[in-house]
Design a protein around this motif. Structure first.
Motif, mmCIF file in Angstrom:
data_model
loop_
_atom_site.group_PDB
_atom_site.id
_atom_site.type_symbol
_atom_site.label_atom_id
_atom_site.label_comp_id
_atom_site.label_asym_id
_atom_site.label_seq_id
_atom_site.Cartn_x
_atom_site.Cartn_y
_atom_site.Cartn_z
ATOM 1 N N LYS A 419 35.998 8.915 4.827
ATOM 2 C CA LYS A 419 37.212 9.746 4.914
ATOM 3 C C LYS A 419 36.830 11.096 5.517
ATOM 4 C CE LYS A 419 37.891 9.031 0.520
ATOM 5 N NZ LYS A 419 38.309 9.111 -0.834
ATOM 6 N N PRO A 420 37.835 11.862 5.958
ATOM 7 C CA PRO A 420 37.535 13.208 6.428
ATOM 8 C C PRO A 420 36.759 13.939 5.333
ATOM 9 C CG PRO A 420 39.874 12.726 6.688
ATOM 10 C CD PRO A 420 39.284 11.562 5.990
ATOM 11 N N PHE A 421 35.733 14.704 5.714
ATOM 12 C CA PHE A 421 34.810 15.211 4.707
ATOM 13 C C PHE A 421 35.448 16.172 3.698
ATOM 14 C CE2 PHE A 421 31.767 18.201 2.951
ATOM 15 C CZ PHE A 421 30.995 17.274 2.263
ATOM 16 N N GLU A 422 35.028 15.979 2.462
ATOM 17 C CA GLU A 422 35.482 16.821 1.361
ATOM 18 C C GLU A 422 34.269 17.030 0.447
ATOM 19 O OE1 GLU A 422 38.772 16.346 -2.172
ATOM 20 O OE2 GLU A 422 38.592 14.738 -0.703
ATOM 21 N N ALA A 423 34.005 18.257 0.013
ATOM 22 C CA ALA A 423 32.871 18.499 -0.886
ATOM 23 C C ALA A 423 33.157 17.873 -2.262
ATOM 24 C CB ALA A 423 32.632 19.988 -1.037
ATOM 25 N N LYS A 424 32.104 17.357 -2.900
ATOM 26 C CA LYS A 424 32.296 16.688 -4.199
ATOM 27 C C LYS A 424 31.153 16.988 -5.160
ATOM 28 C CE LYS A 424 35.991 14.024 -3.942
ATOM 29 N NZ LYS A 424 37.110 14.275 -4.844
ATOM 30 N N ARG A 425 31.525 16.975 -6.439
ATOM 31 C CA ARG A 425 30.498 17.010 -7.494
ATOM 32 C C ARG A 425 30.724 15.764 -8.341
ATOM 33 N NH1 ARG A 425 29.372 22.730 -9.801
ATOM 34 N NH2 ARG A 425 29.120 23.865 -7.863
ATOM 35 N N TYR A 426 29.734 14.907 -8.388
ATOM 36 C CA TYR A 426 29.869 13.649 -9.112
ATOM 37 C C TYR A 426 28.818 13.556 -10.221
ATOM 38 C CZ TYR A 426 32.773 11.411 -5.452
ATOM 39 O OH TYR A 426 33.761 11.066 -4.595
ATOM 40 N N TYR A 427 29.184 12.865 -11.315
ATOM 41 C CA TYR A 427 28.160 12.574 -12.327
ATOM 42 C C TYR A 427 28.384 11.172 -12.882
ATOM 43 C CZ TYR A 427 31.236 12.706 -16.409
ATOM 44 O OH TYR A 427 32.204 12.405 -17.322
ATOM 45 N N SER A 428 27.375 10.635 -13.513
ATOM 46 C CA SER A 428 27.544 9.370 -14.238
ATOM 47 C C SER A 428 26.528 9.325 -15.380
ATOM 48 C CB SER A 428 27.342 8.169 -13.321
ATOM 49 O OG SER A 428 25.999 8.066 -12.926
#
Ligand code: PHE
Length: 573
Positions: A419-428
């Motif tokens: 997708k068009p770039f978007e900053a993300k913060r992910y955790y699991s």
């Protein structure tokens, strides 16, 4: 007729009856032995009678009285080994009605023919209700050792030796054969000391005509609780035939609430006693404000779940979104290839990874992306030389139990790249599997905590800053980093934290910046970098709960008590 409870076991039993049923039982099972029993019991203790009928000849214990009469040919009657609590209570209260005190609960129990254990239970209970006033008494008593018991039964070795010698004497060898080594050896020593026998070089003969087995007699006395003089005690003690035992009992007097009979106190108003008016007569039990009440059994949170919750809160406070980790089965492609981990890497061996037998391979991989991954492994690109080997699709297709949650991170980053770039913060935070030898600190499955930030222009400084933020929320604000290696990150750093409680540096995780060889084939813009870190959930949980063996925390050996009673988890600040 009532049926047996546990207190009766030890016999092939089927029924027990109280005095009220006696006539009925008598009518059902009249036979000679019953008459004998009847005479004996009725005169002695009919008022408290409870007796046991033992079906000797029945193949299996019958459960109904008619089955009894048809299947039992011989009946044996026993006096009960245990009599009811009530009888013990009546005995104690009844005695105190006419006597100042029970001097010694042990002697009292013998006198009444009731087990001391039962008497003690009753005394403790009555003392609790202040019906009686009980004082502890302790006595040192002697009990037979295992060796002492055998001599009490079959005679002392010296006596056995003596009677084994015929009047004309016997050879040593033969005597030893007759008695066995240990009886022979001990028997010789003692018999010589007593001057009972003459030991020749080869022959053994009697020196006196008659001997008494004094030791056996003394042992029997000890067993019956009789007192011996100190000299005899010392002799038996020296031979290790007796050992001391602390006997505990009570002396008992009337207490402030004494009554010859303890009425059961009512604990509640009930529909019945209100309707009948009986409540007016009832004596109610006093409310016990100190009682703890029943523990409420419900669902309990495992310590791992509590710590996981705290970790989640930290990630959420820091603006992270959770990644979907609901697939334990993963393809080698997402677990390794997409992470630029070469196919010959030792972690991809079955010694380290659990591969699936069924279904053994994946059917769905994004073909164009697979092609780009193959390219980067084989010949590189985007300024990398790649690994220069022949990349095999078959290897990438193999299904496995994911070895790290970074497999999920690679899927997420690939989806993001589309997708068009978007900053993300992910955790699991979820489970991973490794084919490890299980020991105090390793299990074949454990939980990983993983965080990543994907944005334009992130640097190693950003990674260190985020790690400081994250770990100081866990209560560790003092961090150190050590260069490390992961196939998918460059640079990579092991994280060490100073643990204030343990007063030492402990390894707390692994981290790095994902390699361009991983991110660019996904299609992420060139200026986008990803900083990431991972740690286990078990390790901080063990530190927090003071557990030093991981098997006490997770798996089939865990004590359910720990799960039910572990304290609330409080991390960090
Ligand atoms: N996947 C690594 C491990 O299993 C942890 C890690 C995650 C390291 C992200 C770097 C970046 O130990």
């Amino acid at each position: 007729m009532t049926y047996l409870d546990d207190s009766w076991y030890g016999c092939s039993h089927f029924g027990v009856t109280g005095p009220d049923d006696f006539d009925e039982v008598y009518a059902t099972y009249s036979c000679d032995s019953l008459n004998l029993f009847n005479d004996f019991v009725l005169q002695n203790q009919k008022p408290f009678l409870k007796f046991l009928i033992c079906a000797v000849a029945a193949d299996s214990p019958p459960t109904t009285s008619s089955a009894v009469s048809s299947s039992v040919s011989t009946m044996v009657f026993f006096l009960p080994f245990k009599i009811s609590k009530q009888m013990a209570e009546e005995a104690v209260l009844g005695f105190l009605e006419h006597n100042e005190q029970i001097k010694d609960s042990g002697e009292f129990a013998v006198e009444k023919g009731i087990s001391h254990e039962e008497i003690v239970n009753v005394i403790k209970r009555l003392n609790g209700f202040r019906f009686v006033d009980a004082q502890d008494i302790k006595k040192e008593r002697w009990q037979l050792t295992a060796e002492g018991k055998t001599y009490a039964a079959s005679g002392s070795p010296e006596f056995q030796l003596f009677i084994a010698i015929p009047p004309e004497g016997i050879s040593r060898v033969e005597l030893q054969k007759k008695l066995g080594d240990s009886v022979f050896k001990i028997g010789c020593q003692q018999a010589i000391k007593n001057k009972w026998v003459e030991m020749g070089k080869t022959q053994v003969s009697r020196k006196v005509e008659h001997v008494d087995d004094n030791v056996k007699a003394l042992l029997i006395k000890i067993n019956d609780g009789e007192a011996l003089n100190q000299e005899d005690i010392d002799a038996l003690k020296r031979r290790k035939l007796i050992s001391p035992q602390i006997w505990k009992g009570f002396s008992v007097k009337k207490g402030p609430n004494y009554a010859p009979e303890r009425r059961k106190l009512a604990t509640d108003f009930t529909r019945e006693n209100l309707q009948s008016g009986e409540w007016k007569e009832l004596q109610f039990k006093e409310y016990n404000y100190l009682a703890k009440g029943f523990p409420i059994e419900g669902g309990y949170l495992h310590p791992l779940l509590k710590v996981r919750r705290q970790m989640q809160m930290i990630f959420l406070q820091m603006g992270f979104e959770e990644m979907p980790t609901n697939n334990y089965v993963e393809s080698s492609f997402w677990n390794f290839d997409a992470l630029f981990q070469p196919q010959q890497h030792p972690a991809r061996d079955s010694h380290d990874t659990f591969f699936l037998r069924e279904p053994s391979t994946t059917k769905m991989l994004p073909e164009d992306y697979v092609e780009r991954v193959k390219q980067i492994h084989e010949s590189g690109g985007h300024g990398s030389r790649g690994y220069g080997y022949d990349w095999k699709r078959g290897e990438a297709n193999k299904n496995l139990l994911r070895t790290h949650t970074t497999a999920v991170s690679s899927r997420m980053l690939y989806a993001l790249a589309k997708k068009p770039f978007e900053a993300k913060r992910y955790y699991s935070i979820d489970r991973v599997f490794r084919n490890e030898a299980v020991d105090r600190t390793h299990l074949a499955e454990f939980h990983q905590i993983e965080g990543l930030i994907c944005d334009r222009g992130l640097s190693l400084g950003d990674l260190q800053g985020v790690l400081h933020d994250f770990f100081s929320r866990l209560g560790m604000s003092n961090l150190r980093f050590k260069p490390a290696y992961n196939p998918y990150t460059e640079p990579s750093m092991e994280i060490f934290g100073y643990h204030e409680g343990l007063k030492k540096w402990v390894e707390v995780g692994n981290s790095g910046m994902f390699r361009p060889e991983m991110l660019l084939p996904m299609g992420l813009p060139e200026d986008v970098t990803v900083i990431a870190w991972g740690l286990s959930l078990e390790r901080p949980t063990m530190i927090l709960y003071g557990i030093d063996n991981i098997r006490d925390l997770f798996g089939h050996k865990v004590d359910l008590g720990l799960i039910k009673s572990n304290p609330i988890c409080r991390i960090g600040l």
